[in-house]
Design a protein around this motif. Sequence first.
Motif, PDB file in Angstrom:
ATOM      1  N   PRO A  51      17.518  11.832  21.740  1.00  0.00           N
ATOM      2  CA  PRO A  51      16.340  11.451  20.955  1.00  0.00           C
ATOM      3  C   PRO A  51      16.666  11.160  19.487  1.00  0.00           C
ATOM      4  CG  PRO A  51      16.421  13.805  21.276  1.00  0.00           C
ATOM      5  CD  PRO A  51      17.556  13.239  22.042  1.00  0.00           C
ATOM      6  N   HIS A  52      16.064  10.090  18.971  1.00  0.00           N
ATOM      7  CA  HIS A  52      16.273   9.748  17.572  1.00  0.00           C
ATOM      8  C   HIS A  52      15.189  10.320  16.677  1.00  0.00           C
ATOM      9  CE1 HIS A  52      19.349   7.246  19.136  1.00  0.00           C
ATOM     10  NE2 HIS A  52      18.506   6.454  19.762  1.00  0.00           N
ATOM     11  N   THR A  80      25.196  13.820  40.365  1.00  0.00           N
ATOM     12  CA  THR A  80      24.409  14.283  41.495  1.00  0.00           C
ATOM     13  C   THR A  80      22.948  14.479  41.132  1.00  0.00           C
ATOM     14  OG1 THR A  80      24.996  16.516  40.909  1.00  0.00           O
ATOM     15  CG2 THR A  80      26.358  15.433  42.564  1.00  0.00           C
ATOM     16  N   CYS A  81      22.639  14.475  39.839  1.00  0.00           N
ATOM     17  CA  CYS A  81      21.275  14.775  39.404  1.00  0.00           C
ATOM     18  C   CYS A  81      20.467  13.479  39.346  1.00  0.00           C
ATOM     19  CB  CYS A  81      21.310  15.454  38.046  1.00  0.00           C
ATOM     20  SG  CYS A  81      19.716  15.642  37.290  1.00  0.00           S
ATOM     21  N   PRO A  82      19.243  13.491  39.896  1.00  0.00           N
ATOM     22  CA  PRO A  82      18.459  12.258  39.900  1.00  0.00           C
ATOM     23  C   PRO A  82      18.041  11.779  38.513  1.00  0.00           C
ATOM     24  CG  PRO A  82      17.205  14.078  40.806  1.00  0.00           C
ATOM     25  CD  PRO A  82      18.605  14.552  40.661  1.00  0.00           C
ATOM     26  N   VAL A  83      18.029  12.648  37.520  1.00  0.00           N
ATOM     27  CA  VAL A  83      17.593  12.204  36.196  1.00  0.00           C
ATOM     28  C   VAL A  83      18.772  12.000  35.252  1.00  0.00           C
ATOM     29  CG1 VAL A  83      15.234  12.979  36.124  1.00  0.00           C
ATOM     30  CG2 VAL A  83      17.045  14.594  35.656  1.00  0.00           C
ATOM     31  N   ALA A  84      19.965  11.838  35.801  1.00  0.00           N
ATOM     32  CA  ALA A  84      21.139  11.740  34.930  1.00  0.00           C
ATOM     33  C   ALA A  84      20.992  10.619  33.908  1.00  0.00           C
ATOM     34  CB  ALA A  84      22.385  11.503  35.776  1.00  0.00           C
ATOM     35  N   GLY A  85      20.363   9.500  34.319  1.00  0.00           N
ATOM     36  CA  GLY A  85      20.224   8.387  33.388  1.00  0.00           C
ATOM     37  C   GLY A  85      19.142   8.601  32.365  1.00  0.00           C
ATOM     38  N   LEU A  86      18.266   9.579  32.632  1.00  0.00           N
ATOM     39  CA  LEU A  86      17.114   9.782  31.750  1.00  0.00           C
ATOM     40  C   LEU A  86      17.372  10.832  30.689  1.00  0.00           C
ATOM     41  CD1 LEU A  86      14.187   9.884  34.281  1.00  0.00           C
ATOM     42  CD2 LEU A  86      14.524   8.184  32.529  1.00  0.00           C
ATOM     43  N   CYS A  87      18.139  11.845  31.050  1.00  0.00           N
ATOM     44  CA  CYS A  87      18.162  13.004  30.168  1.00  0.00           C
ATOM     45  C   CYS A  87      19.325  12.905  29.185  1.00  0.00           C
ATOM     46  CB  CYS A  87      18.181  14.297  30.986  1.00  0.00           C
ATOM     47  SG  CYS A  87      19.686  15.204  31.074  1.00  0.00           S
ATOM     48  N   GLY A  88      19.061  13.251  27.953  1.00  0.00           N
ATOM     49  CA  GLY A  88      20.062  13.134  26.908  1.00  0.00           C
ATOM     50  C   GLY A  88      21.274  13.982  27.181  1.00  0.00           C
ATOM     51  N   GLU A  89      21.023  15.190  27.666  1.00  0.00           N
ATOM     52  CA  GLU A  89      22.111  16.103  28.010  1.00  0.00           C
ATOM     53  C   GLU A  89      23.046  15.454  29.020  1.00  0.00           C
ATOM     54  OE1 GLU A  89      23.657  20.252  28.373  1.00  0.00           O
ATOM     55  OE2 GLU A  89      22.288  19.327  26.964  1.00  0.00           O
ATOM     56  N   GLY A  90      22.431  14.791  30.027  1.00  0.00           N
ATOM     57  CA  GLY A  90      23.208  14.137  31.075  1.00  0.00           C
ATOM     58  C   GLY A  90      24.075  13.034  30.500  1.00  0.00           C
ATOM     59  N   LEU A  91      23.491  12.227  29.599  1.00  0.00           N
ATOM     60  CA  LEU A  91      24.255  11.129  29.007  1.00  0.00           C
ATOM     61  C   LEU A  91      25.454  11.660  28.236  1.00  0.00           C
ATOM     62  CD1 LEU A  91      21.439   8.756  27.765  1.00  0.00           C
ATOM     63  CD2 LEU A  91      23.122   8.320  29.530  1.00  0.00           C
ATOM     64  N   VAL A  97      29.945  15.755  19.468  1.00  0.00           N
ATOM     65  CA  VAL A  97      28.614  15.204  19.668  1.00  0.00           C
ATOM     66  C   VAL A  97      28.023  14.814  18.317  1.00  0.00           C
ATOM     67  CG1 VAL A  97      26.364  15.605  20.650  1.00  0.00           C
ATOM     68  CG2 VAL A  97      28.355  16.756  21.591  1.00  0.00           C
ATOM     69  N   ILE A  98      27.611  13.571  18.215  1.00  0.00           N
ATOM     70  CA  ILE A  98      27.075  13.092  16.939  1.00  0.00           C
ATOM     71  C   ILE A  98      25.591  12.798  17.117  1.00  0.00           C
ATOM     72  CG2 ILE A  98      27.426  11.480  15.071  1.00  0.00           C
ATOM     73  CD1 ILE A  98      30.015  10.631  16.637  1.00  0.00           C
ATOM     74  N   TYR A  99      24.796  13.256  16.209  1.00  0.00           N
ATOM     75  CA  TYR A  99      23.366  12.960  16.263  1.00  0.00           C
ATOM     76  C   TYR A  99      23.006  12.031  15.124  1.00  0.00           C
ATOM     77  CZ  TYR A  99      22.611  16.206  19.967  1.00  0.00           C
ATOM     78  OH  TYR A  99      22.640  16.818  21.163  1.00  0.00           O
ATOM     79  N   ILE A 100      21.996  11.189  15.363  1.00  0.00           N
ATOM     80  CA  ILE A 100      21.686  10.146  14.409  1.00  0.00           C
ATOM     81  C   ILE A 100      21.222  10.709  13.069  1.00  0.00           C
ATOM     82  CG2 ILE A 100      19.258   9.823  15.030  1.00  0.00           C
ATOM     83  CD1 ILE A 100      21.630   6.938  14.517  1.00  0.00           C
ATOM     84  N   THR A 135      17.968  22.789  18.696  1.00  0.00           N
ATOM     85  CA  THR A 135      17.237  23.188  19.892  1.00  0.00           C
ATOM     86  C   THR A 135      15.970  23.947  19.545  1.00  0.00           C
ATOM     87  OG1 THR A 135      19.023  24.758  19.970  1.00  0.00           O
ATOM     88  CG2 THR A 135      18.855  23.194  21.784  1.00  0.00           C
ATOM     89  N   GLU A 136      15.869  24.328  18.280  1.00  0.00           N
ATOM     90  CA  GLU A 136      14.657  25.031  17.867  1.00  0.00           C
ATOM     91  C   GLU A 136      13.460  24.082  17.939  1.00  0.00           C
ATOM     92  OE1 GLU A 136      14.589  28.116  17.504  1.00  0.00           O
ATOM     93  OE2 GLU A 136      12.536  28.275  16.768  1.00  0.00           O
ATOM     94  N   GLU A 137      13.717  22.784  17.773  1.00  0.00           N
ATOM     95  CA  GLU A 137      12.616  21.831  17.779  1.00  0.00           C
ATOM     96  C   GLU A 137      12.349  21.337  19.195  1.00  0.00           C
ATOM     97  OE1 GLU A 137      13.598  18.811  15.034  1.00  0.00           O
ATOM     98  OE2 GLU A 137      13.700  20.204  13.358  1.00  0.00           O
ATOM     99  N   GLU A 138      11.154  20.854  19.347  1.00  0.00           N
ATOM    100  CA  GLU A 138      10.726  20.391  20.659  1.00  0.00           C
ATOM    101  C   GLU A 138      11.416  19.073  20.987  1.00  0.00           C
ATOM    102  OE1 GLU A 138       6.456  19.175  22.552  1.00  0.00           O
ATOM    103  OE2 GLU A 138       6.703  19.566  20.431  1.00  0.00           O
ATOM    104  N   THR A 139      11.993  18.957  22.154  1.00  0.00           N
ATOM    105  CA  THR A 139      12.667  17.712  22.523  1.00  0.00           C
ATOM    106  C   THR A 139      12.137  17.223  23.853  1.00  0.00           C
ATOM    107  OG1 THR A 139      14.385  19.047  23.477  1.00  0.00           O
ATOM    108  CG2 THR A 139      14.815  18.140  21.298  1.00  0.00           C
ATOM    109  N   ILE A 140      10.868  16.910  23.874  1.00  0.00           N
ATOM    110  CA  ILE A 140      10.284  16.473  25.139  1.00  0.00           C
ATOM    111  C   ILE A 140      10.334  14.947  25.224  1.00  0.00           C
ATOM    112  CG2 ILE A 140       8.247  16.538  26.585  1.00  0.00           C
ATOM    113  CD1 ILE A 140       7.526  18.925  24.529  1.00  0.00           C
TER     114      ILE A 140
END
Lengths: 346, 263
Positions: free
Chosen positions: A18-19, B207-218, B247-250, B258-263
Amino acid sequence: MISAKSQEQNHLVIASSPHLRSPRTTTAVMGNVLIALLPIVIATAFIYGCRVLLSIAVAAATAILSELLVQKAMKKRQTIQDLSCIVTAIILVLNLPIDFPLWQLIIGTIFAIIVVKAAFGGLGQNFANPAVTTRIVLVSAFASSFAKNTEPLARALLFSNSTPDPGLSASMDSYSSATVLVLLKSGVTPEKLRTLRDLFLGIQKTTAIGETCAIAVILGGLYLLFKKIIKWHIPFSYIGTVAVLSFLFGGFDMQFMLYHLLSGGLLFGAFFMATDYSTSPLTNKGKIIYGISLGILTSIIRFWSNLPEGVSFSILTMNILTPHIDRFTKEKPFGENQQIKDNDRC
Amino acid sequence: MNKSKEVFFQGFIKENPIFRLVLGMCSSLAVSSTMIASLGMGVSVIFVLVLSNIVISSLRKVIPDMVRIPAFITVIAGFVTIVQLLLKAYLLEINNMLGVYLPLIVVNCIILGRAEAFAAKNSVGYAALDGLGMGIGYTIALLSIAFIRELFGFGSLFGFRIIPEEYTILILTLPAGGFLVLGFLMAVWNKLAALQGKPKAELHCQTCPVAGLCGEGLIRLQKTDDVEIKDEYIKSDANIEKPDDSVIYIDGNIKPDTEEETI
């Protein structure tokens, strides 16, 4: 949102989403859920007495302790302060009968935190709602503890205009432990049941504590909607589907429909358990598909299976299907080449 | 001597048929609700496994490659029939307890698997040792599942009551409870194998169906699969400063908030 440091050095940083991050913390979300649960806890404590509070205290203490220990053992970051384990504990207690033995409650809470949540990676990565899963496990582990249905205290009956059970007094013995849904299933006409006002205020016999008082559940749910903790899509499509189906299959009987909406775990499940973030679809379209499927499953179980209630089973089933709903309702990123198929990208 | 030791002991932890190779699940979940049935099943499997390994190993140069599977099955079925008749004659109670799962040993993947993977390629002595070790490993696995399931599910061990009936947990006697116990013991065995220096089995994000969706998976996909490509990319583009963490974040944060909501 690029940090000052990287702007200074004129560096572009590449990262996956997420950005954008919401300033709302997990603690704030869970705190709001706790506030929403407050009317239910107060109402049930009034109706059933202090036993509710004792169960909640025991479950919350067990949940905090087991989360602390399991995160120590798995060498993960401590996340007790985000209140999520307390929310799980309270929802679990509200899913159980009032005189549920405490040692079984402790086993259940440990199961919810360690097996359903921590074993799958902790909060946000659990694929099934801990409270619902634990309720189903406890039903199959300690079936006899669920056989007794909870009777409201006498003082709550003072508010009822139908003391003690006029329609059923002739057959008190045979029906004395049956809930409204069981009675409806066995073919009792709605006129013989307690009045709808009783259901609304919470003077009904139920299996679980949380389903007792419909108005408290609705209050809590509206608070969550108002605070934008949950979106309307899941609860409204879920309750709406059950309403339509029970109206159609109940012989176009308005009263029959209202009984199905107000009794049982439908309202509590729709507002508090089906909307769990990590176990429900991400997109609005997906949420509506999820809610409608929940409604269809619940109605199928209520009308055509030999169980009186099916909210928890349908929520668990749909939790398992959630990743697949997500995959089919994925929104296309702007400007993406439509010819590139899903599988090629992943 | 060293090799025979290794052949014998590998079935215990490193290549435990149930917890590490995940073979023969059906019968092991079905019979592992009581200790007595598990012991009966384990001893029957040891008997069949040792003898069929010996026979198949000694016939390994005679059996043509094309028809080896039917030949193996015939040998195994012969020994299973012997076990079945022996149990019917002398231990009828255990025979009834195991029911249909006793004749089903014929198609138990462990036995065919060991015949195919080991006995058909090794000498008679090693094949017998392998059969014995694997059989004992299978029995240990069954008994450890059954210990938990019988103790907490029925409140007894070998039929002797230990926990009063009102404190038993019904679900452990059901198949669902068998799966639960199996999963946890599998984790324990993975840990034991890791202590012996064997890498633990890992589920990949594919093996996970949401691998393409979830940031952790990517992130994880990049980390596990494209490590070389990613490193090259970063090296070639020397202008980009690489932070210490991979791991680089923008927003410039090295570690996820992780304290913040990441939905």
